[in-house]
Design an enzyme around this catalytic site. Structure first.
Site, PDB file in Angstrom:
ATOM      1  N   HIS A 154       0.851  -1.193   0.000  1.00 18.13           N
ATOM      2  CA  HIS A 154       0.000   0.000   0.000  1.00 18.13           C
ATOM      3  C   HIS A 154       0.885   1.240   0.000  1.00 18.13           C
ATOM      4  O   HIS A 154       2.116   1.124   0.071  1.00 18.13           O
ATOM      5  CB  HIS A 154      -0.912   0.022   1.242  1.00 18.13           C
ATOM      6  N   HIS A 201      -5.706  -2.155   4.467  1.00 20.17           N
ATOM      7  CA  HIS A 201      -5.681  -0.971   3.602  1.00 20.17           C
ATOM      8  C   HIS A 201      -4.930  -1.293   2.316  1.00 20.17           C
ATOM      9  O   HIS A 201      -3.983  -2.067   2.299  1.00 20.17           O
ATOM     10  CB  HIS A 201      -5.101   0.272   4.271  1.00 20.17           C
ATOM     11  N   HIS A 216       4.770   7.266   2.487  1.00 16.14           N
ATOM     12  CA  HIS A 216       5.555   6.041   2.311  1.00 16.14           C
ATOM     13  C   HIS A 216       4.890   5.068   1.362  1.00 16.14           C
ATOM     14  O   HIS A 216       3.669   5.048   1.233  1.00 16.14           O
ATOM     15  CB  HIS A 216       5.819   5.338   3.651  1.00 16.14           C
ATOM     16  N   HIS A 248       1.479  -0.611  15.002  1.00 18.11           N
ATOM     17  CA  HIS A 248       0.470   0.434  14.892  1.00 18.11           C
ATOM     18  C   HIS A 248      -0.783   0.029  15.671  1.00 18.11           C
ATOM     19  O   HIS A 248      -1.156  -1.150  15.679  1.00 18.11           O
ATOM     20  CB  HIS A 248       0.009   0.606  13.444  1.00 18.11           C
ATOM     21  N   TYR A 257       9.405   2.151   9.788  1.00 18.28           N
ATOM     22  CA  TYR A 257       9.521   3.186   8.758  1.00 18.28           C
ATOM     23  C   TYR A 257      10.988   3.582   8.639  1.00 18.28           C
ATOM     24  O   TYR A 257      11.668   3.777   9.650  1.00 18.28           O
ATOM     25  CB  TYR A 257       8.755   4.449   9.153  1.00 18.28           C
ATOM     26  N   GLU A 267       8.152   1.490   4.151  1.00 22.57           N
ATOM     27  CA  GLU A 267       7.745   0.738   5.334  1.00 22.57           C
ATOM     28  C   GLU A 267       7.940  -0.749   5.075  1.00 22.57           C
ATOM     29  O   GLU A 267       7.629  -1.243   3.991  1.00 22.57           O
ATOM     30  CB  GLU A 267       6.259   1.017   5.631  1.00 22.57           C
TER      31      GLU A 267
HETATM   32 FE   LIG Z   1       1.799   1.913   5.919  1.00 24.57          FE
END
Ligand SMILES: [Fe+2]
Length: 310
Positions: A154, A201, A216, A248, A257, A267
């Site tokens: 993503h 996502h 990113h 997260h 990151y 990432e």
């Molecule tokens: Fe991400």
């Protein structure tokens, strides 16, 4: 679930300041597989377990950042329909002919109100992952070269007009909202995480005054152990690390990151839950608690996350 319409992230084209330095980084440190170079001087990569010819393309320029991010759609008829739907919505689209990118079919390009250039395409040559399709082994030597992610997963993009971008992705492109962070006043979304699949996502956006910025591109690792190994390799190669390894709160994904030599953040990511599109209630984070959303163990709203983009 039937996969129709927009299937998944397909490719990103990213600008680098020094091409050969970047090639060495992406090939030998991140561990992508170089698959070609074109007449424009672009260098094409894929992750070891991806089957299509390319997913990450770099070109030399005098500033870092992202040129465009693309999604693969089901077929040519879907590409034509989505092109018409985007135009009917009021967006201007452009057709990029097949072959303009190596081993890639015709693309439909459009610009979002956030200033990001998006593309849709239906065809890219499948070159395989180096394993046979009959009685394959679980991995190839390329998984062990550098960090070795399995796929481009993503991107998170920063720009203005996130509410309009949200409408385009959900009303035209068939995405659904999985999570969001509210603005400090609680009235709007400061950031949105959108899925076209049952990944947590496929793309995310955060409100930011400047148009078209890259936060990113994210590469999927197979396990938490592989994320920690990625951290080892970053340190061995003196890679500039931003945040992590940590988890997260948003998406529940585990992450590091870091920045490429040109200052493009990337990432290494694993995990997250698997939502279904009939989840009608997006998970919501209030801005005052976004420290947990970003870095759950440390509960820390890292300044770099909010301010450093390319
Ligand atoms: Fe991400």
């Amino acid at each position: 679930m039937a996969m129709t319409g927009v299937l998944r992230p397909g490719h990103a084209q990213v600008r680098v300041l020094n091409l050969e330095e970047a090639v060495q980084f992406y090939r030998d440190v991140l561990g992508l597989v170089e698959t070609g170079r074109d007449a424009q001087g672009r260098v094409y990569f894929k992750c070891w377990d991806e089957r299509d010819h390319n997913s990450y393309v770099i070109r030399e320029a005098d500033r870092a950042g992202i040129d465009f991010f693309a999604f693969k759609v089901l077929d040519k008829a879907t590409l034509d329909k989505l092109d018409a739907d985007l135009q009917a919505y009021g967006l201007k689209t452009e057709r990029i002919p097949a072959g303009e990118m190596l081993e890639t079919g015709e693309r439909v390009r459009f610009e979002l109100p956030s200033g990001h250039v998006m593309e849709l395409y239906a065809e890219k040559t499948a070159i395989g992952n180096g394993l046979p399709i009959v009685n394959p082994g679980p991995w190839t030597w390329q998984r062990e070269h550098g960090i070795g992610p399995v796929r481009l997963d993503h991107a998170l993009l920063y720009g203005p007009n996130v509410a309009e971008v949200h409408k385009i992705f959900t009303e035209v492109l068939g995405f659904y909202l999985v999570e969001r962070v509210l603005t400090p006043d609680g009235e709007n979304n400061a950031a949105i995480w959108l899925s076209c699949s049952h990944k947590v996502h496929d793309i995310a956006f955060a409100e930011y005054p400047e148009k078209g910025k890259l936060h990113h591109c994210s590469f999927m690792m197979e396990s938490w152990e592989q994320v920690l190994r990625a951290g080892d390799i970053m340190s061995m190669n003196k890679v500039a690390v931003d945040i992590g390894p940590t988890r997260h709160g948003v998406t529940r994904g585990c992450t590091i990151y870091a920045w490429d030599p040109s200052g493009n953040r990337f990432e290494t990511f694993m995990g997250g839950y698997q939502p279904y599109p009939d989840n009608t209630e997006p998970l919501t984070w209030t801005f005052d608690n976004f420290g947990q959303g970003l870095d759950y163990p440390q509960r820390k709203l890292h300044e770099t996350f909010l301010t450093v983009v390319s």
